[in-house]
Design a protein around this motif. Sequence first.
Motif, short mmCIF file in Angstrom:
data_model
loop_
_atom_site.label_atom_id
_atom_site.label_comp_id
_atom_site.label_asym_id
_atom_site.label_seq_id
_atom_site.Cartn_x
_atom_site.Cartn_y
_atom_site.Cartn_z
N MET A 15 27.68 47.19 40.97
CA MET A 15 28.49 45.98 40.82
C MET A 15 29.61 46.17 39.80
O MET A 15 30.72 45.66 39.99
N ALA A 16 29.37 46.91 38.75
CA ALA A 16 30.40 47.16 37.74
C ALA A 16 31.55 47.96 38.37
O ALA A 16 32.73 47.67 38.13
N ASN A 17 31.17 48.96 39.18
CA ASN A 17 32.20 49.78 39.83
C ASN A 17 32.99 48.96 40.85
O ASN A 17 34.20 49.11 40.98
N VAL A 18 32.32 48.09 41.58
CA VAL A 18 33.00 47.26 42.58
C VAL A 18 33.98 46.31 41.89
O VAL A 18 35.11 46.12 42.35
N GLY A 19 33.59 45.74 40.78
CA GLY A 19 34.47 44.84 40.03
C GLY A 19 35.72 45.56 39.55
O GLY A 19 36.83 45.03 39.62
N LYS A 20 35.54 46.81 39.05
CA LYS A 20 36.69 47.59 38.59
C LYS A 20 37.64 47.92 39.75
O LYS A 20 38.86 47.86 39.61
N GLU A 21 37.07 48.27 40.89
CA GLU A 21 37.89 48.59 42.05
C GLU A 21 38.68 47.37 42.52
O GLU A 21 39.86 47.49 42.85
N GLN A 22 38.03 46.22 42.55
CA GLN A 22 38.71 45.00 42.97
C GLN A 22 39.85 44.65 42.01
O GLN A 22 40.94 44.25 42.43
N ALA A 23 39.62 44.80 40.70
CA ALA A 23 40.67 44.52 39.71
C ALA A 23 41.84 45.49 39.87
O ALA A 23 43.00 45.09 39.78
N THR A 24 41.53 46.75 40.14
CA THR A 24 42.58 47.76 40.33
C THR A 24 43.42 47.44 41.57
O THR A 24 44.65 47.54 41.55
#
Length: 106
Positions: A15-24
């Motif tokens: 979930m942390a990685n998905v959040g970072k990808e969405q923000a990027t």
Amino acid sequence: MSITPLDLQTLFLKMANVGKEQATIQKSVENQQKREANQLIKEENNRDHSVNRVDEDKATEKINDKSNNQQQDRPKGEKKETDEDPEETKKYFTDPNRGHNIDISG
């Protein structure tokens, strides 16, 4: 199919990685829009501050009086095509006062 504690652990880590990808992804879209807006502003400023050459209208240079040229090109006995036939004018009654008087009595 139930969720086991091991599945929850892997989901929480991802979930942390998905959040970072969405923000990027969201920031890249915003940055792209900013770059395009800046490019449009630069192009508009260049158009405002530059002198543009206007192509001259070639048709305006060739203005001729067609009625004079047609009369000169015709033989003397030939009738002009735009002349109205006297029989045609007799078919219709025209009022000589029509279009000249204004009725203000309302």
